[in-house]
Design an enzyme around this catalytic site. Structure first.
Site, PDB file in Angstrom:
ATOM      1  N   TYR A 133       0.839  -1.194   0.000  1.00  0.00           N
ATOM      2  CA  TYR A 133       0.000   0.000   0.000  1.00  0.00           C
ATOM      3  C   TYR A 133       0.877   1.249   0.000  1.00  0.00           C
ATOM      4  CZ  TYR A 133       1.335  -1.111   4.721  1.00  0.00           C
ATOM      5  OH  TYR A 133       2.070  -1.438   5.826  1.00  0.00           O
ATOM      6  N   SER A 146       7.080   1.068  11.438  1.00  0.00           N
ATOM      7  CA  SER A 146       6.786  -0.149  10.673  1.00  0.00           C
ATOM      8  C   SER A 146       5.404  -0.647  11.084  1.00  0.00           C
ATOM      9  CB  SER A 146       7.828  -1.224  10.970  1.00  0.00           C
ATOM     10  OG  SER A 146       7.593  -1.763  12.254  1.00  0.00           O
ATOM     11  N   LYS A 147       5.004  -1.743  10.465  1.00  0.00           N
ATOM     12  CA  LYS A 147       3.666  -2.280  10.746  1.00  0.00           C
ATOM     13  C   LYS A 147       3.457  -2.582  12.225  1.00  0.00           C
ATOM     14  CE  LYS A 147       2.264  -4.268   6.386  1.00  0.00           C
ATOM     15  NZ  LYS A 147       2.272  -5.487   5.595  1.00  0.00           N
ATOM     16  N   ARG A 148       4.565  -2.857  12.931  1.00  0.00           N
ATOM     17  CA  ARG A 148       4.464  -3.123  14.371  1.00  0.00           C
ATOM     18  C   ARG A 148       3.769  -1.976  15.098  1.00  0.00           C
ATOM     19  NH1 ARG A 148       8.681  -2.325  17.010  1.00  0.00           N
ATOM     20  NH2 ARG A 148       9.914  -1.628  15.241  1.00  0.00           N
TER      21      ARG A 148
END
Ligand code: GLU
Length: 479
Positions: free
Chosen positions: A13, A242-244
């Site tokens: 994305y 980050s996605k974390r």
């Protein structure tokens, strides 16, 4: 003429860091009357997808970062990339390398075992010309490597000032794979030259690519652009975002009810400051205030709390009509009403949104608070009823009194509602608040709402009376 580009790889994305890079490029172009171009770096077919490309377009459009000219797809330029590699071979700036991947892996492992940094030892650069010619004629697979010249490569980075790399630290890089496809650094330089890019503005993780790219520019005879590398965006724990850290896709914020102008404003302040303590700005104000000097070299922190605060500021600033249109769509999505119904009573809708935005940080906050103004019944909040209807007998009396006063009140407007309720409170020997709070809970189910007179006007007479009746038959108010 300034020409900048945003060059994402369509492998996911549009994430927050990418959006910030796009925004800075856009601001730079708009400030200087230049062109903001979009290039989709899709040469890695295995990792690229049309869905990602679409998500990038959607994200940029949502943010209002309209690009100029047609989108460039890097994958469409592979022939030029190969031609540029051939030209470098021709001029002697590059050479054919016949070392296989397995051989290179073996040598890399050897170096690592000795705790040495692996560097290509240039053995193919030392092959006799006749040997190279016969291997090539025999169709032996080979890559093309760029010969890094001696010296030091330096540039004046817009964000970081002078940056230098000793060339001896740069490996002779492969620029064309044995299957004829380009390696990233060649594709980028070839495209940036072809697109006449004047400023390469991108994330700090590309700093180590820049000396290699500068050497390629020189070897290809392209005019060198200026470079800027934006520092990393960190999470509140100080680690690279980050996605974390939760939502990192721009689209997620759209769904959380964040306004695009607020998102842009927030992203802009991750690495840029207009000076002073100025923070809340529309896109036009940001363009006005933008300058290279305001770009910051130190990493910035993505704090969702700050984004929500920023959004709250923008909710107050955007034209009511524009906000009401967004809220209407979200109210329909929540199932409380329909856009058609809301459009049929624009003044009521505008009043509702105007009253609720004051106490909201997101469009979702507005939608959540709008629920009591739709539907025939409300859910009574436990805490609110326990607190505000504590004295059940008094609450009952006051609510019944309010019902009677409101049922026949004429006209149904602020000039009549306010005195009627104040007279009622006085007649019962209580302060106005003692009446307004229980009444607010009766009407909305909750303890917080716009002013009580506004609530009554929004609900209208019939719905207000029905709500008071519902409250009077609530178990807590049972005689
Ligand atoms: N495609 C690269 C990326 O997504 C950016 C290339 C560049 O800006 O030079 O990280």
């Amino acid at each position: 003429m300034v020409r900048v580009r945003f060059a994402p790889s369509p492998t996911g994305y549009l994430h927050v860091g990418g959006a910030r890079t796009a925004l800075f490029n856009w601001l730079y172009a708009r400030k200087l009357g230049g062109q903001f171009l979009l290039r989709i770096e899709d040469t890695d077919k295995a990792r690229s997808s049309d869905d990602s490309t679409r998500a990038i377009f959607d994200g940029l459009i949502w943010l209002g970062l309209q690009w100029d000219e047609d989108v460039v797809f890097q994958g469409a330029n592979v022939q030029r990339h190969a031609r540029d590699a051939a030209a470098l071979l021709e001029s002697g700036a590059a050479y054919r390398c016949f070392c296989t991947a397995a051989e290179l892996d073996g040598r890399r492992a050897e170096a690592e075992a000795k705790q040495e940094t692996f560097r290509y030892d240039r053995r193919c650069d030392r092959l006799e010309a006749a040997d190279v010619a016969s291997r090539t004629a025999a169709g032996l697979p080979h890559t093309i490597r760029f010969r890094v010249p001696e010296g030091t490569t330096t540039w004046n980075d817009i964000v970081h000032g002078d940056i230098s790399f000793p060339n001896k630290d740069l490996d002779d890089l492969v620029i064309l794979r044995s299957d004829g496809t380009p390696i990233y650094n060649l594709a980028v330089v070839s495209d940036d030259i072809a697109m006449r890019i004047t400023h390469v503005l991108r994330g700090e993780d590309h700093i180590s690519n820049t000396p290699k790219q500068i050497l390629l520019y020189r070897a290809l005879g392209g005019a060198l652009p200026r470079f800027a590398h934006f520092p990393n965006v960190l999470g509140t724990d100080g680690k690279k975002l980050s996605k974390r850290h939760g939502a990192t896709a721009v689209g997620d914020y759209e769904h959380l009810g964040i306004l695009p102008d607020a998102m842009c404003n927030f992203l802009a302040l991750l690495g840029w400051s207009p000076g002073g303590d100025r923070e809340v700005m529309s896109p036009a104000e940001m363009i006005e205030a933008f300058s290279e000097d305001g770009l910051l070299a130190k990493a910035s922190v993505f704090d969702i709390k700050k984004l929500e605060w920023m959004n709250g500021q923008h909710l107050q600033r955007i034209p009511l009509e524009a906000l009401a249109a967004r809220v209407a769509v979200a109210i329909e999505a929540a199932g409380f009403s329909s856009v058609t119904d809301l459009n049929a009573r624009p003044e009521w809708t505008a009043l509702l949104v105007d009253l609720l935005r004051i106490r909201s940080r997101t469009v979702d906050d507005i939608v959540r608070q709008s629920q009591p103004y739709f539907g025939t019944s409300v859910a009574y909040d436990e805490q609110a009823t326990a607190k505000q209807w504590k004295d059940a007998a008094l609450s009952r009396t006051l609510l019944a009194g309010a019902r009677a006063a409101l049922a026949t009140l004429e006209p149904w407007d602020a000039t009549a509602v306010e005195p009627a309720l104040r007279i009622l409170a006085e007649a019962h020997g209580v302060g106005a608040g003692k009446l307004f709070q229980p009444l607010r809970v009766a009407l909305t189910g909750v303890a917080e709402s716009p002013g009580i007179f506004d609530v009554l006007l929004l609900l209208g007479r019939d719905r207000s009376i029905a709500r008071i009746d519902a409250a009077l038959s609530h178990p807590r108010l049972a005689p």
